[in-house]
Motif scaffolding. Structure first.
Motif, PDB file in Angstrom:
ATOM      1  N   ASN A  15       0.825  -1.209   0.000  1.00  0.00           N
ATOM      2  CA  ASN A  15       0.000   0.000   0.000  1.00  0.00           C
ATOM      3  C   ASN A  15       0.863   1.265   0.000  1.00  0.00           C
ATOM      4  OD1 ASN A  15      -3.053  -0.360   0.133  1.00  0.00           O
ATOM      5  ND2 ASN A  15      -2.356  -1.943   1.547  1.00  0.00           N
ATOM      6  N   LEU A  16       1.970   1.251   0.754  1.00  0.00           N
ATOM      7  CA  LEU A  16       2.880   2.392   0.745  1.00  0.00           C
ATOM      8  C   LEU A  16       3.544   2.538  -0.623  1.00  0.00           C
ATOM      9  CD1 LEU A  16       4.347   4.706   2.140  1.00  0.00           C
ATOM     10  CD2 LEU A  16       5.986   3.046   3.056  1.00  0.00           C
ATOM     11  N   ALA A  17       3.915   1.410  -1.218  1.00  0.00           N
ATOM     12  CA  ALA A  17       4.532   1.450  -2.556  1.00  0.00           C
ATOM     13  C   ALA A  17       3.584   2.085  -3.570  1.00  0.00           C
ATOM     14  CB  ALA A  17       4.911   0.032  -2.991  1.00  0.00           C
ATOM     15  N   ILE A  18       2.315   1.708  -3.516  1.00  0.00           N
ATOM     16  CA  ILE A  18       1.318   2.270  -4.436  1.00  0.00           C
ATOM     17  C   ILE A  18       1.117   3.755  -4.168  1.00  0.00           C
ATOM     18  CG2 ILE A  18      -1.145   2.232  -5.027  1.00  0.00           C
ATOM     19  CD1 ILE A  18      -1.008  -0.852  -4.625  1.00  0.00           C
ATOM     20  N   ASP A 129     -16.084  15.620   2.498  1.00  0.00           N
ATOM     21  CA  ASP A 129     -15.147  16.080   1.456  1.00  0.00           C
ATOM     22  C   ASP A 129     -13.936  16.817   2.022  1.00  0.00           C
ATOM     23  OD1 ASP A 129     -16.685  15.085  -0.717  1.00  0.00           O
ATOM     24  OD2 ASP A 129     -18.030  16.808  -0.539  1.00  0.00           O
ATOM     25  N   ARG A 130     -13.443  16.344   3.173  1.00  0.00           N
ATOM     26  CA  ARG A 130     -12.205  16.889   3.746  1.00  0.00           C
ATOM     27  C   ARG A 130     -11.062  15.948   3.346  1.00  0.00           C
ATOM     28  NH1 ARG A 130     -13.184  20.193   8.348  1.00  0.00           N
ATOM     29  NH2 ARG A 130     -15.245  21.152   8.104  1.00  0.00           N
ATOM     30  N   ASP A 131     -10.169  16.424   2.527  1.00  0.00           N
ATOM     31  CA  ASP A 131      -9.095  15.562   2.028  1.00  0.00           C
ATOM     32  C   ASP A 131      -7.956  15.510   3.036  1.00  0.00           C
ATOM     33  OD1 ASP A 131      -8.034  13.845   0.175  1.00  0.00           O
ATOM     34  OD2 ASP A 131      -7.092  15.407  -1.031  1.00  0.00           O
ATOM     35  N   VAL A 132      -7.588  14.294   3.461  1.00  0.00           N
ATOM     36  CA  VAL A 132      -6.471  14.099   4.394  1.00  0.00           C
ATOM     37  C   VAL A 132      -5.594  12.960   3.898  1.00  0.00           C
ATOM     38  CG1 VAL A 132      -7.766  14.931   6.405  1.00  0.00           C
ATOM     39  CG2 VAL A 132      -7.777  12.479   5.872  1.00  0.00           C
ATOM     40  N   ASP A 133      -4.340  12.988   4.288  1.00  0.00           N
ATOM     41  CA  ASP A 133      -3.462  11.833   4.080  1.00  0.00           C
ATOM     42  C   ASP A 133      -3.764  10.807   5.166  1.00  0.00           C
ATOM     43  OD1 ASP A 133      -2.398  13.352   2.077  1.00  0.00           O
ATOM     44  OD2 ASP A 133      -0.361  13.426   2.886  1.00  0.00           O
ATOM     45  N   TYR A 134      -3.402   9.549   4.905  1.00  0.00           N
ATOM     46  CA  TYR A 134      -3.726   8.530   5.913  1.00  0.00           C
ATOM     47  C   TYR A 134      -2.965   7.232   5.674  1.00  0.00           C
ATOM     48  CZ  TYR A 134      -6.767   6.763   2.173  1.00  0.00           C
ATOM     49  OH  TYR A 134      -7.251   6.297   0.965  1.00  0.00           O
ATOM     50  N   MET A 135      -2.959   6.418   6.720  1.00  0.00           N
ATOM     51  CA  MET A 135      -2.536   5.014   6.655  1.00  0.00           C
ATOM     52  C   MET A 135      -3.440   4.248   7.611  1.00  0.00           C
ATOM     53  SD  MET A 135      -0.930   2.427   8.451  1.00  0.00           S
ATOM     54  CE  MET A 135       0.175   3.190   9.622  1.00  0.00           C
ATOM     55  N   VAL A 136      -4.147   3.253   7.076  1.00  0.00           N
ATOM     56  CA  VAL A 136      -5.079   2.471   7.878  1.00  0.00           C
ATOM     57  C   VAL A 136      -4.884   0.991   7.559  1.00  0.00           C
ATOM     58  CG1 VAL A 136      -6.958   2.660   6.180  1.00  0.00           C
ATOM     59  CG2 VAL A 136      -7.513   2.243   8.590  1.00  0.00           C
ATOM     60  N   GLY A 137      -5.174   0.123   8.539  1.00  0.00           N
ATOM     61  CA  GLY A 137      -4.876  -1.298   8.387  1.00  0.00           C
ATOM     62  C   GLY A 137      -5.986  -2.146   7.807  1.00  0.00           C
ATOM     63  N   ALA A 138      -7.026  -1.543   7.233  1.00  0.00           N
ATOM     64  CA  ALA A 138      -8.113  -2.316   6.629  1.00  0.00           C
ATOM     65  C   ALA A 138      -8.629  -1.581   5.401  1.00  0.00           C
ATOM     66  CB  ALA A 138      -9.254  -2.514   7.629  1.00  0.00           C
ATOM     67  N   GLN A 139      -9.171  -2.358   4.476  1.00  0.00           N
ATOM     68  CA  GLN A 139      -9.775  -1.750   3.288  1.00  0.00           C
ATOM     69  C   GLN A 139     -11.097  -1.096   3.679  1.00  0.00           C
ATOM     70  OE1 GLN A 139      -8.091  -1.886   0.212  1.00  0.00           O
ATOM     71  NE2 GLN A 139      -9.513  -0.239  -0.207  1.00  0.00           N
ATOM     72  N   PHE A 143     -12.828   3.942  -0.364  1.00  0.00           N
ATOM     73  CA  PHE A 143     -11.398   4.259  -0.468  1.00  0.00           C
ATOM     74  C   PHE A 143     -10.712   3.214  -1.345  1.00  0.00           C
ATOM     75  CE2 PHE A 143     -12.811   6.396   3.273  1.00  0.00           C
ATOM     76  CZ  PHE A 143     -12.000   7.511   3.443  1.00  0.00           C
ATOM     77  N   ASP A 144      -9.939   3.667  -2.328  1.00  0.00           N
ATOM     78  CA  ASP A 144      -9.262   2.733  -3.235  1.00  0.00           C
ATOM     79  C   ASP A 144      -8.014   2.124  -2.616  1.00  0.00           C
ATOM     80  OD1 ASP A 144     -11.140   3.292  -5.203  1.00  0.00           O
ATOM     81  OD2 ASP A 144      -9.969   4.969  -6.004  1.00  0.00           O
ATOM     82  N   VAL A 145      -7.361   2.895  -1.739  1.00  0.00           N
ATOM     83  CA  VAL A 145      -6.076   2.460  -1.174  1.00  0.00           C
ATOM     84  C   VAL A 145      -6.096   2.597   0.344  1.00  0.00           C
ATOM     85  CG1 VAL A 145      -4.696   2.985  -3.223  1.00  0.00           C
ATOM     86  CG2 VAL A 145      -5.152   4.796  -1.567  1.00  0.00           C
ATOM     87  N   MET A 146      -5.137   1.941   0.997  1.00  0.00           N
ATOM     88  CA  MET A 146      -5.045   1.988   2.452  1.00  0.00           C
ATOM     89  C   MET A 146      -3.985   2.980   2.932  1.00  0.00           C
ATOM     90  SD  MET A 146      -5.438  -2.125   2.790  1.00  0.00           S
ATOM     91  CE  MET A 146      -4.924  -2.344   4.478  1.00  0.00           C
ATOM     92  N   VAL A 147      -3.233   3.551   1.991  1.00  0.00           N
ATOM     93  CA  VAL A 147      -2.254   4.600   2.306  1.00  0.00           C
ATOM     94  C   VAL A 147      -2.403   5.713   1.271  1.00  0.00           C
ATOM     95  CG1 VAL A 147       0.185   5.202   2.558  1.00  0.00           C
ATOM     96  CG2 VAL A 147      -0.597   2.931   3.238  1.00  0.00           C
ATOM     97  N   LYS A 148      -2.479   6.942   1.734  1.00  0.00           N
ATOM     98  CA  LYS A 148      -2.526   8.087   0.827  1.00  0.00           C
ATOM     99  C   LYS A 148      -1.533   9.134   1.307  1.00  0.00           C
ATOM    100  CE  LYS A 148      -5.511  11.613  -1.221  1.00  0.00           C
ATOM    101  NZ  LYS A 148      -6.886  12.135  -1.346  1.00  0.00           N
ATOM    102  N   LEU A 149      -0.685   9.593   0.393  1.00  0.00           N
ATOM    103  CA  LEU A 149       0.319  10.603   0.713  1.00  0.00           C
ATOM    104  C   LEU A 149       0.284  11.693  -0.350  1.00  0.00           C
ATOM    105  CD1 LEU A 149       3.284   8.194   1.587  1.00  0.00           C
ATOM    106  CD2 LEU A 149       1.934   9.509   3.224  1.00  0.00           C
ATOM    107  N   THR A 150       0.217  12.933   0.084  1.00  0.00           N
ATOM    108  CA  THR A 150       0.245  14.076  -0.838  1.00  0.00           C
ATOM    109  C   THR A 150       1.228  15.114  -0.315  1.00  0.00           C
ATOM    110  OG1 THR A 150      -1.451  15.383   0.307  1.00  0.00           O
ATOM    111  CG2 THR A 150      -2.236  13.735  -1.290  1.00  0.00           C
TER     112      THR A 150
END
Length: 450
Positions: A15-18, A129-139, A143-150
């Motif tokens: 998920n981090l790689a993606i 509609d509040r956009d945040v970065d995140y890392m969570v341990g479940a689908q 949400f398409d991904v479990m990690v989002k970084l901007t």
């Protein structure tokens, strides 16, 4: 930036790689085996290694960073080559911190509840509609991904796992995030292969509280006496804000939450989930969500994947699966289902699958965990005990640990399946609790029983 992942196939690692790929980084990786869903997700992004295995020739001075996963060993050939070249090697949490050190870091910690609370927070943010970065341990649904970084978002919400960071970094992951805003949901001994004593395990949470940045804050579940003691004993200069389970009632299988505007029907149920909700509400308010807006959003939250996930229902029966395996989680989950379906017979099947749960000494922690259950079943694989190189666990030890004379115990997957499929589930609730799959149980087949 050019980043290489050693053990890219892990649940967190892929998920981090993606996430980095989506951010525009050049990402490569290796692993000796990769299963779905990681395999399919990496393939879609063009990140799946052409060949499984470890290839030191992939490690060159052109790499800006190495991210090392827990699945790798200390003598991993790619790791040794990276060390030889003097490349920068990050653990998964270290790299997340590097990506978020200029953001407001919100870290959700605790032996139980952290995935659900993190999921609740993200659901509310997404709803408004509040956009945040995140890392969570479940689908999560939506949400398409479990990690989002901007590069743009002010907040990052991190699920704070207390397990080790990497094969060469034995610090718990949540020690590395340095939260601005933190939450601590509960403390119940786990991961005994790493934290052999209860005192050693609890100490990790004290370190977590002390790692909160000066002037930061922690919300804590004051109903958990160990959490209360750890937080209140900390001399860190932070705000300490307690929360507790809100008032609610169950009416004919529907949970109604007390709010300032009256009773609110919600999708989730169980005292532990209502307690999680109270913690999530505090955090969302820190992040700028009004109480009314929180309630509007949380009414549509259906739960995190594998956390009291409804898999089948008929007019007179229902089936859930849950990730619960530690004693505190098993007790909370079974109590929740029994409260929600008090007029039905509760059949609960627990797989002892983790290192801790298969440890003969740790088994005693399960005392009373299945007391709310009408028909209690435990499944474990003697082969799993051998693989983990643990002392043999006997039927007698398990029966004594749970203190139930009527406990049904299976070690053969086919025998367990035969038991399950022979049941008449009329006026019953089935609860399947495991971080495994009972030696190959097909959950789609189970659904056909309802």
């Amino acid at each position: 930036m050019n980043v290489h992942f050693i053990a890219i196939g892990g649940a967190a690692m892929h998920n981090l790689a993606i996430a980095l790929h989506n951010k525009g980084y050049k990402v490569t990786g290796s692993d000796d085996t990769i299963f779905d869903p990681s395999k399919s997700r990496l393939e879609v992004k063009g990140l799946l290694p052409d060949t499984f295995g470890w290839f030191p020739e992939k490690i060159t001075n052109s790499l800006d960073a190495i991210v090392l996963g827990m699945h790798a060993k200390k003598d991993n050939p790619e790791l040794l080559k990276a060390q030889e070249l003097g490349l920068k090697i990050y653990s998964y949490p270290e790299f997340l911190y590097e990506q978020s050190k200029h953001k407001t870091r919100v870290v959700i910690g605790g032996s139980h509840g952290k995935t659900t609370i993190t999921s609740m927070i993200l659901h509310v943010m997404h709803y408004h509609d509040r956009d945040v970065d995140y890392m969570v341990g479940a689908q999560l649904e939506g949400f398409d991904v479990m990690v989002k970084l901007t590069d743009n978002n002010d907040f990052i919400v991190l699920e704070g796992d207390e397990y080790l960071s990497s094969p060469i970094d034995r610090r718990p992951k949540f020690h590395l995030y340095k939260p601005n805003i933190a939450l601590l949901s509960g403390i119940a001994w786990d991961h005994i292969n790493v934290f052999p004593t209860y005192e050693n395990y609890v100490e990790q949470f004290s370190i977590f509280v002390d790692s909160i940045v000066n002037g930061g804050s922690i919300n804590y579940n004051e109903e958990d006496l160990e959490v209360k003691r750890v937080v209140e004993a900390s001399e860190n200069t932070i705000r300490k804000l307690a929360y507790q389970t809100p008032e609610y009632r169950v009416d004919n299988g529907q949970t109604l939450l007390e709010t300032p505007e009256g009773e609110l029907p919600i999708e989730i149920f169980g005292a532990h989930n209502l307690n999680n909700l109270a913690g999530a509400k505090w955090i969302c308010q820190h992040m700028g969500i009004d109480e009314d807006d929180f309630y509007e959003a949380i009414a549509t939250f259906k739960g995190a994947s594998k956390r009291l996930e409804k898999i089948a229902e008929s007019p007179k029966s229902v089936a859930y699966k849950d990730f619960a395996h530690s004693p505190s989680k098993v007790e909370a989950t079974t109590n929740a289902v029994k409260e929600q379906y008090s007029n039905r017979t509760l059949v609960a099947c627990l797989e002892l699958h983790t290192y801790s749960s298969l440890n003969a000494e740790f088994l005693k922690e399960y005392k009373g965990a299945l007391n709310a259950v009408d028909v209690a079943v435990v499944f474990y694989s003697p082969h799993a005990v051998e693989i983990k190189k643990l002392d043999k666990v006997t039927h007698e030890q398990i029966a004594n640990a749970f203190e139930r004379d009527d406990l049904v115990i299976y070690t053969n997957p086919e025998d367990f399946k035969d038991f399950l499929f022979a049941q008449n589930f009329d006026n019953k609730a089935l609860l399947l609790m495991s971080s495994g799959n009972y030696g190959g149980l097909d959950f789609d087949e189970v659904k056909k029983l309802f």
